[in-house]
Design an enzyme around this catalytic site. Structure first.
Site, PDB file in Angstrom:
ATOM      1  N   MET A  17      -9.747  -0.396  -3.535  1.00 26.53           N
ATOM      2  CA  MET A  17      -9.161  -1.611  -2.967  1.00 26.53           C
ATOM      3  C   MET A  17      -8.479  -1.294  -1.650  1.00 26.53           C
ATOM      4  O   MET A  17      -7.911  -0.222  -1.456  1.00 26.53           O
ATOM      5  CB  MET A  17      -8.159  -2.181  -3.975  1.00 26.53           C
ATOM      6  CG  MET A  17      -7.436  -3.439  -3.558  1.00 26.53           C
ATOM      7  SD  MET A  17      -5.882  -3.114  -2.691  1.00 26.53           S
ATOM      8  CE  MET A  17      -4.791  -2.887  -4.067  1.00 26.53           C
ATOM      9  N   GLU A  42      -3.002 -12.252  -4.693  1.00 29.54           N
ATOM     10  CA  GLU A  42      -1.853 -11.803  -5.487  1.00 29.54           C
ATOM     11  C   GLU A  42      -0.675 -12.735  -5.270  1.00 29.54           C
ATOM     12  O   GLU A  42      -0.239 -12.941  -4.136  1.00 29.54           O
ATOM     13  CB  GLU A  42      -1.461 -10.384  -5.098  1.00 29.54           C
ATOM     14  CG  GLU A  42      -0.257  -9.871  -5.851  1.00 29.54           C
ATOM     15  CD  GLU A  42       0.055  -8.437  -5.535  1.00 29.54           C
ATOM     16  OE1 GLU A  42      -0.815  -7.728  -5.019  1.00 29.54           O
ATOM     17  OE2 GLU A  42       1.202  -8.025  -5.795  1.00 29.54           O
ATOM     18  N   LYS A  75       3.295 -14.130  -5.884  1.00 35.82           N
ATOM     19  CA  LYS A  75       4.675 -13.673  -6.095  1.00 35.82           C
ATOM     20  C   LYS A  75       5.577 -14.867  -5.823  1.00 35.82           C
ATOM     21  O   LYS A  75       5.343 -15.608  -4.862  1.00 35.82           O
ATOM     22  CB  LYS A  75       5.009 -12.506  -5.167  1.00 35.82           C
ATOM     23  CG  LYS A  75       6.376 -11.878  -5.416  1.00 35.82           C
ATOM     24  CD  LYS A  75       6.614 -10.663  -4.513  1.00 35.82           C
ATOM     25  CE  LYS A  75       7.960 -10.007  -4.781  1.00 35.82           C
ATOM     26  NZ  LYS A  75       8.188  -8.851  -3.871  1.00 35.82           N
ATOM     27  N   ASP A  77      12.203  -7.653  -7.038  1.00 34.68           N
ATOM     28  CA  ASP A  77      10.934  -7.026  -7.415  1.00 34.68           C
ATOM     29  C   ASP A  77      11.129  -5.527  -7.604  1.00 34.68           C
ATOM     30  O   ASP A  77      11.210  -4.756  -6.662  1.00 34.68           O
ATOM     31  CB  ASP A  77       9.930  -7.285  -6.275  1.00 34.68           C
ATOM     32  CG  ASP A  77       8.523  -6.819  -6.638  1.00 34.68           C
ATOM     33  OD1 ASP A  77       7.674  -6.813  -5.732  1.00 34.68           O
ATOM     34  OD2 ASP A  77       8.284  -6.477  -7.817  1.00 34.68           O
ATOM     35  N   ASP A 109      -0.716   1.591   6.197  1.00 32.27           N
ATOM     36  CA  ASP A 109      -0.320   2.787   5.422  1.00 32.27           C
ATOM     37  C   ASP A 109      -1.173   3.959   5.910  1.00 32.27           C
ATOM     38  O   ASP A 109      -0.746   5.104   5.904  1.00 32.27           O
ATOM     39  CB  ASP A 109      -0.618   2.613   3.925  1.00 32.27           C
ATOM     40  CG  ASP A 109       0.125   1.456   3.292  1.00 32.27           C
ATOM     41  OD1 ASP A 109       1.240   1.133   3.755  1.00 32.27           O
ATOM     42  OD2 ASP A 109      -0.426   0.857   2.346  1.00 32.27           O
ATOM     43  N   HIS A 112      -2.795  -0.379   2.470  1.00 32.73           N
ATOM     44  CA  HIS A 112      -2.695  -1.397   3.499  1.00 32.73           C
ATOM     45  C   HIS A 112      -3.205  -0.712   4.763  1.00 32.73           C
ATOM     46  O   HIS A 112      -3.010   0.495   4.932  1.00 32.73           O
ATOM     47  CB  HIS A 112      -1.241  -1.813   3.764  1.00 32.73           C
ATOM     48  CG  HIS A 112      -0.510  -2.371   2.613  1.00 32.73           C
ATOM     49  ND1 HIS A 112       0.071  -1.581   1.634  1.00 32.73           N
ATOM     50  CD2 HIS A 112      -0.251  -3.649   2.252  1.00 32.73           C
ATOM     51  CE1 HIS A 112       0.666  -2.363   0.745  1.00 32.73           C
ATOM     52  NE2 HIS A 112       0.486  -3.606   1.091  1.00 32.73           N
ATOM     53  N   ASP A 166       0.941  -0.616  -9.045  1.00 33.93           N
ATOM     54  CA  ASP A 166       1.649  -0.982  -7.808  1.00 33.93           C
ATOM     55  C   ASP A 166       3.134  -0.812  -8.093  1.00 33.93           C
ATOM     56  O   ASP A 166       3.858  -1.786  -8.329  1.00 33.93           O
ATOM     57  CB  ASP A 166       1.327  -2.425  -7.415  1.00 33.93           C
ATOM     58  CG  ASP A 166       1.943  -2.756  -6.072  1.00 33.93           C
ATOM     59  OD1 ASP A 166       1.902  -3.936  -5.674  1.00 33.93           O
ATOM     60  OD2 ASP A 166       2.482  -1.851  -5.414  1.00 33.93           O
ATOM     61  N   GLU A 212       0.170  -9.470 -10.611  1.00 34.45           N
ATOM     62  CA  GLU A 212       1.066  -8.314 -10.738  1.00 34.45           C
ATOM     63  C   GLU A 212       2.066  -8.571 -11.864  1.00 34.45           C
ATOM     64  O   GLU A 212       2.678  -9.655 -11.909  1.00 34.45           O
ATOM     65  CB  GLU A 212       1.809  -8.003  -9.445  1.00 34.45           C
ATOM     66  CG  GLU A 212       2.786  -6.832  -9.642  1.00 34.45           C
ATOM     67  CD  GLU A 212       3.458  -6.344  -8.401  1.00 34.45           C
ATOM     68  OE1 GLU A 212       2.777  -6.096  -7.385  1.00 34.45           O
ATOM     69  OE2 GLU A 212       4.705  -6.228  -8.429  1.00 34.45           O
ATOM     70  N   ASP A 229      -2.277  -5.457 -10.823  1.00 36.54           N
ATOM     71  CA  ASP A 229      -1.184  -4.582 -10.379  1.00 36.54           C
ATOM     72  C   ASP A 229      -0.251  -4.351 -11.555  1.00 36.54           C
ATOM     73  O   ASP A 229       0.474  -5.261 -11.974  1.00 36.54           O
ATOM     74  CB  ASP A 229      -0.402  -5.238  -9.233  1.00 36.54           C
ATOM     75  CG  ASP A 229      -1.037  -4.969  -7.878  1.00 36.54           C
ATOM     76  OD1 ASP A 229      -0.474  -5.418  -6.858  1.00 36.54           O
ATOM     77  OD2 ASP A 229      -2.107  -4.328  -7.841  1.00 36.54           O
ATOM     78  N   ASP A 252       9.233  -3.245  -9.347  1.00 34.10           N
ATOM     79  CA  ASP A 252       8.044  -2.373  -9.298  1.00 34.10           C
ATOM     80  C   ASP A 252       8.279  -1.071 -10.061  1.00 34.10           C
ATOM     81  O   ASP A 252       7.927   0.016  -9.595  1.00 34.10           O
ATOM     82  CB  ASP A 252       7.655  -2.048  -7.841  1.00 34.10           C
ATOM     83  CG  ASP A 252       7.122  -3.275  -7.092  1.00 34.10           C
ATOM     84  OD1 ASP A 252       7.174  -3.254  -5.850  1.00 34.10           O
ATOM     85  OD2 ASP A 252       6.674  -4.227  -7.746  1.00 34.10           O
ATOM     86  N   HIS A 280       5.580  -9.611 -10.714  1.00 34.60           N
ATOM     87  CA  HIS A 280       5.663 -10.906 -10.020  1.00 34.60           C
ATOM     88  C   HIS A 280       5.645 -12.069 -11.013  1.00 34.60           C
ATOM     89  O   HIS A 280       6.407 -13.031 -10.868  1.00 34.60           O
ATOM     90  CB  HIS A 280       4.540 -11.030  -9.002  1.00 34.60           C
ATOM     91  CG  HIS A 280       4.606  -9.991  -7.934  1.00 34.60           C
ATOM     92  ND1 HIS A 280       3.647  -9.859  -6.944  1.00 34.60           N
ATOM     93  CD2 HIS A 280       5.520  -9.009  -7.693  1.00 34.60           C
ATOM     94  CE1 HIS A 280       3.978  -8.856  -6.150  1.00 34.60           C
ATOM     95  NE2 HIS A 280       5.095  -8.327  -6.589  1.00 34.60           N
TER      96      HIS A 280
HETATM   97  C1  DIG Z   1       3.090  -6.049  -3.343  1.00 37.23           C
HETATM   98  O1  DIG Z   1       3.158  -6.284  -4.716  1.00 37.23           O
HETATM   99  C2  DIG Z   1       1.666  -6.202  -2.864  1.00 37.23           C
HETATM  100  C3  DIG Z   1       1.413  -5.403  -1.633  1.00 37.23           C
HETATM  101  O2  DIG Z   1       1.949  -4.133  -1.853  1.00 37.23           O
HETATM  102  C4  DIG Z   1      -0.070  -5.311  -1.583  1.00 37.23           C
HETATM  103  O3  DIG Z   1      -0.539  -6.232  -0.684  1.00 37.23           O
HETATM  104  C5  DIG Z   1      -0.541  -5.663  -2.952  1.00 37.23           C
HETATM  105  C6  DIG Z   1      -1.564  -4.681  -3.390  1.00 37.23           C
HETATM  106  O4  DIG Z   1      -1.512  -4.418  -4.729  1.00 37.23           O
HETATM  107  N1  DIG Z   1       0.661  -5.719  -3.790  1.00 37.23           N
HETATM  108 MN    MN Z   2       1.332  -5.839  -5.952  1.00 37.80          MN
HETATM  109 MN    MN Z   3       5.807  -6.064  -6.712  1.00 41.87          MN
END
Ligand code: DIG
Ligand code: MN
Ligand code: MN
Length: 389
Positions: A90, A183, A185, A257, A59, A56, A289, A219, A247, A259, A222
């Site tokens: 990315m 993406e 969610k 979430d 980051d 990001h 991710d 993802e 992701d 992850d 998600h």
């Molecule tokens: C969260 O699942 C999102 C953010 O972290 C980011 O924008 C994206 C990138 O993979 N995943």
């Molecule tokens: Mn993600």
């Molecule tokens: Mn996530």
């Protein structure tokens, strides 16, 4: 079990700075690990066999960094990329963390905040392109509602569309070699996030001015948070020619979430994900991710990163074993058996074909007696994954 290869750049494994760089914060506790600089995170990944590192904007460059600080940070980051050979597949914009975005960024009811979100995104796109990003992800974490009271839902979709159309225009104007990946969610941090699933995003993409520039970044966690089968979402994205990025992580149903490390919770689901990506010849980044447990120290964070990649490669070997397994392939042939008598009715519509089909006599009872050997087949997958086959 054949030897599992060590991860290498050919596997195109990538990690976000925010993943292995996560200092262990969660909503109920502060960092449990030192905060690392972006350059240090790159060097950590450099030793693991990872191919790429994503970020990001903030980051990499803190939102309040001075121009001089930004210049130094970028120089350090580029040097670490050169030292390790990692690439940046990315990039994305953080439109979730700053209080300005508390009620959304692109869909915010305040036109000043929507304009600021566009400005921040243009700058972040420039930053990502400057270090080689070819894919740009949009995850609308704050684009949603906590109560629908006061929410103009149609207006929100229009604002979302206007923002993406504007940014597609920007990328075309700057002649960037960049694709957008949306993406989805379903919730968290908002009670409901707009466009909650990959399927919803697919429909939305078709309403944009340049749908050809915009694909998906499904993802795992998600889709699973939405109670959906993520491999089915990947298949629909692939079928639409929109699987631009993925992701990978893992998730227990009905939880926030999580992850998790790829394959950490549901190895069978992870197997079907890898089998699908490898069978269709997906050539995009395999982006993890995911985050190490908050209980991990820095050494365990490296084990987390290695575990994501090693599990993927183990399951890739298992998918190859599935493909070569004679008993499994025999069952697949039985399930997909071709019936010559049905050939006249296959393919597109034709009046004569419809007429003949309407006249055809089916033995419905016999059709109903036909079983399918999914128990045998699924047990063979379990045995393959359990290493007893
Ligand atoms: C969260 O699942 C999102 C953010 O972290 C980011 O924008 C994206 C990138 O993979 N995943
Ligand atoms: Mn993600
Ligand atoms: Mn996530």
């Amino acid at each position: 079990m054949p030897r599992v290869p060590a991860p290498s750049p050919e596997h195109r494994f990538s990690f976000g700075l925010w993943t292995v760089g996560n200092p262990g914060r969660d909503p109920f506790g502060g960092p449990t690990r030192p905060v690392r600089s972006p350059a240090d995170i790159v060097r950590l990944l450099g030793g693991t066999g990872a191919w790429g590192v994503n970020f990001h904007d903030n980051d990499l460059v803190p939102i309040d960094a001075t121009a001089a600080e930004e210049k130094r940070i970028l120089a350090d980051f580029r040097r670490a990329l050169r030292e390790t050979g990692l690439v940046v597949p990315m990039a994305t914009t953080n439109l979730a963390f700053d209080p300005a975005f508390r009620d959304g960024a692109f869909t915010n009811p305040d036109s000043r905040i929507r304009a600021y979100a566009l400005q921040k995104s243009m700058r972040a796109i420039d930053l990502g392109v400057s270090v080689g990003a070819k894919i740009y992800v949009f995850w609308g974490g704050r684009e949603g509602s906590d109560t629908d009271a006061g929410k103009d839902l149609l207006g929100a979709l229009k604002r979302y569309r206007d923002a993406l159309n504007f940014l597609c225009g920007y990328v075309r104007d700057r002649k960037y070699d960049l694709k957008f990946a949306l993406e989805a969610k379903p919730n968290e941090p908002r009670a409901d996030i707009y466009l909650p699933t990959t399927g919803a995003m697919l429909a939305f993409i078709q309403t944009l001015d340049h749908p050809e520039m915009v694909g998906l970044n499904p993802e795992v966690a998600h889709e699973q948070m939405a109670g959906l089968n993520v491999t089915h979402a990947l298949a629909q994205a692939w079928d639409a020619g929109k699987l631009f990025h993925v992701d990978l992580n893992d998730q227990a149903p009905g939880r926030y979430d999580q992850d998790f490390r790829f394959g950490a919770h549901n190895l069978k689901s992870a197997f079907f994900i890898v089998k699908f990506l490898e069978e269709v010849g997906y050539e995009g980044p395999r982006h993890f991710d995911a985050h190490a447990y908050r209980t991990s120290d820095e050494g365990d964070v490296k084990a987390f990163a290695r575990g994501c990649m090693r599990t993927y490669l183990i399951l890739k070997e298992k998918a190859e074993a599935f493909r070569k397994d004679r008993e499994i392939q025999g069952l697949l042939a039985e399930i997909g058996a071709e019936f010559r008598s049905m050939r006249p009715f296959q393919g597109g519509y034709a009046p004569a074909k419809a007429k003949a089909l309407r006249r055809h006599a089916f033995d419905r009872a016999a059709l109903g007696r036909r079983g399918f050997p999914y128990e045998r087949l699924d047990q063979l997958v379990v045995e393959l994954l359990a290493g007893v086959r």
